[in-house]
Write an enzyme that holds these catalytic residues in place. Sequence first.
Site, PDB file in Angstrom:
ATOM      1  CG  HIS A 187      49.371   6.178  15.187  1.00 37.45           C
ATOM      2  ND1 HIS A 187      50.562   5.539  15.420  1.00 37.45           N
ATOM      3  CD2 HIS A 187      49.621   7.108  14.234  1.00 37.45           C
ATOM      4  CE1 HIS A 187      51.508   6.052  14.643  1.00 37.45           C
ATOM      5  NE2 HIS A 187      50.964   7.017  13.922  1.00 37.45           N
ATOM      6  CD  GLU A 222      47.751   1.526  17.636  1.00 39.70           C
ATOM      7  OE1 GLU A 222      48.697   0.762  17.376  1.00 39.70           O
ATOM      8  OE2 GLU A 222      47.423   2.472  16.887  1.00 39.70           O
ATOM      9  CB  CYS A 272      54.271   2.951  16.281  1.00 40.19           C
ATOM     10  SG  CYS A 272      53.359   4.332  17.026  1.00 40.19           S
ATOM     11  CB  CYS A 283      50.673   3.567  19.830  1.00 37.31           C
ATOM     12  SG  CYS A 283      49.901   4.692  18.645  1.00 37.31           S
TER      13      CYS A 283
END
Length: 327
Positions: free
Chosen positions: A250, A252, A277, A280
């Site tokens: 992801h 992040e 999410c 993360c």
Amino acid sequence: MLIGISGTTSSGKTEIARYLTFQGFTHISIMDYIASKSPETSSNDVYTSSMEAHQFPTLDALVDHVTANWRTNFVLRDITSLHVLHALQKRPFFLHIAVDAPIKLRYQRYKSKHNSKVTLEEFVDAGDTASFAAGNPLAEINGLADINIINTSSSIKDLFIKLSELNLFDQSRLRPTWDAYFMRLADLAALRSNCMKRRVGCVLVRGNRVIATGYNGTPRHLTNCNEGGCERCNKGQGSGAGLSTCLCLHAEENALLESGRDRINEGSVLYCNTCPCLTCAIKIVQSGITEVVYAQSYSMDSATERVMGEARIVLRQYEPPRDGVII
């Protein structure tokens, strides 16, 4: 502030300029590009005549005057030249508004205002010529606007009410706030995403300085997700489904890996164009970040909010000023 207006015939340019003068703006024009060259202006237009009292012989003279009087608000109606637009776009005090309306409505307005016998076909032909003319195509000029307005208002009063709700005088439209600046960088990072599910971009900031950026996609040396590298994302499963088999990092995660734990301390802020999410969120908590700002919602917002709330991390949604509206 200098607000420049461009738009199609009878879309509402004059009325928007009128609204701005009611708000204290001074109408200005350039001799070589005065609004009287527009087919919708007539010698009987009292308002137009009064607005054109503040004319400048050249574009340079206008720009110099506005620069020297930057605390004053000005409005330049009916921009029809790319040369003028490009020159003004270089200045930090310039805001470009483009206005349009449905063709039938514009035709009715034009006939009513000018008592004209022009046919609809002639009106459309003239509009097409202006929109796609060589050198100064109105379609290209309008496409470069900061704010796009579709004026379907049935009355001047309704138009003025809607314009007041736009908050055109917000200074962040000229110079973005830190939130707007970093979120725009996150959007830019998202363009590098190769994930088949969605484009996500992230910027990690400390003291209003960028520490790292990230976007989602498969790890280095693996086939890109959009080239078949992640089977899960290429199956088109619903949001949040099959995450345990996903090969994509992801945005992040990539930003956190790029920055490293030693570069993150109290006061660091993570900007992401999508709410993190749950997976993360846990990593963000562990990293020591104290604030997360996101633009778009995600299916796990409530779970992320719960985790970050317990960890005393500020989670807030960024809402930019509207740059396109139907009024």
